[in-house]
Design an enzyme around this catalytic site. Structure first.
Site, PDB file in Angstrom:
ATOM      1  CE  LYS A  13      -2.194  -0.982   3.779  1.00  0.00           C
ATOM      2  NZ  LYS A  13      -1.613  -2.272   4.128  1.00  0.00           N
ATOM      3  NE  ARG A  88      -4.678   0.015   9.213  1.00  0.00           N
ATOM      4  CZ  ARG A  88      -3.449  -0.168   9.576  1.00  0.00           C
ATOM      5  NH1 ARG A  88      -3.177  -0.600  10.780  1.00  0.00           N
ATOM      6  NH2 ARG A  88      -2.462   0.065   8.745  1.00  0.00           N
ATOM      7  NE  ARG A 127       6.998  -3.429   6.572  1.00  0.00           N
ATOM      8  CZ  ARG A 127       5.685  -3.253   6.608  1.00  0.00           C
ATOM      9  NH1 ARG A 127       5.082  -2.583   5.652  1.00  0.00           N
ATOM     10  NH2 ARG A 127       4.968  -3.753   7.581  1.00  0.00           N
ATOM     11  NE  ARG A 133       7.223  -0.661   9.551  1.00  0.00           N
ATOM     12  CZ  ARG A 133       6.160  -0.522   8.775  1.00  0.00           C
ATOM     13  NH1 ARG A 133       6.282  -0.062   7.553  1.00  0.00           N
ATOM     14  NH2 ARG A 133       4.968  -0.848   9.224  1.00  0.00           N
ATOM     15  NE  ARG A 144       1.153  -4.635  11.359  1.00  0.00           N
ATOM     16  CZ  ARG A 144       2.448  -4.930  11.420  1.00  0.00           C
ATOM     17  NH1 ARG A 144       3.034  -5.102  12.582  1.00  0.00           N
ATOM     18  NH2 ARG A 144       3.164  -5.038  10.329  1.00  0.00           N
TER      19      ARG A 144
END
Length: 186
Positions: A13, A88, A127, A133, A144
């Site tokens: 996204k 969301r 990632r 992160r 998630r």
């Protein structure tokens, strides 16, 4: 153009939102980026958000809605925007509907990117390694994705019923994916 870009974590996204923003010359508004900036800088908002994100939980609606409303009212959003990571859940859809009515700015399209779970897991693992992160731990990722399936994926039906939904395969070359999205929007 006013767009939502939706899909599970790791589907691309943020990458696609940035490319679309450049193509259409409109800002991208990423609630995740706003929260990560504040977490990194240990602001009051960041510390509050971190108490949720560190556990793989979503930041409460009240906090997220306020950030989105404030951002959509800014001057650079007058000609359009791309919302990444919002709404969301059903309550946020209602809040967004109210915001857009107040601003007299209808939503044009909702782009839903799709990819298989194994692809998403691999992307997020990569990632996490590349970007470091903190919210990309295996436990947080699993939570998630589960939350997305339970709370966010059903929102696509709402936007489909409104005739706004554009579903795009989120697997492949980044530019190919962008091309698919743009061909649906123009």
């Amino acid at each position: 153009m006013r767009l939502l870009i939706m899909g599970p974590q790791g589907v691309g996204k943020g990458t696609q939102a940035a490319l679309l923003a450049e193509h259409f010359n409109i800002p991208t508004i990423s609630t995740g980026d706003i929260f990560r900036y504040n977490i990194k800088n240990k602001t009051e908002l960041g510390l509050e958000a971190m108490s949720y994100t560190d556990k793989g939980e979503l930041v409460p609606d009240s906090l997220t809605n306020k950030i989105v409303k404030d951002r959509l009212a800014k001057e650079d959003c007058k000609n359009g925007w791309i919302l990444d990571g919002y709404p969301r859940n059903a309550a946020q859809v209602t809040a967004l509907d109210e915001m857009l009515a107040d601003l007299d700015t209808p939503l044009d399209h909702v782009v839903a990117l799709e990819a298989a779970r194994d692809v998403l897991l691999e992307r997020m693992k990569k990632r996490a390694a590349e970007q470091g992160r903190a919210d990309d731990t295996p436990e947080a990722i699993a939570k998630r994705l589960e939350t997305y399936e339970k709370e966010t994926a059903p929102l696509l039906d709402i936007y489909e019923a409104r005739g706004l939904l554009v579903v795009v395969n989120g697997v492949g070359d980044i530019d190919e994916i962008s091309g698919r999205i743009i061909s649906h929007l123009e």
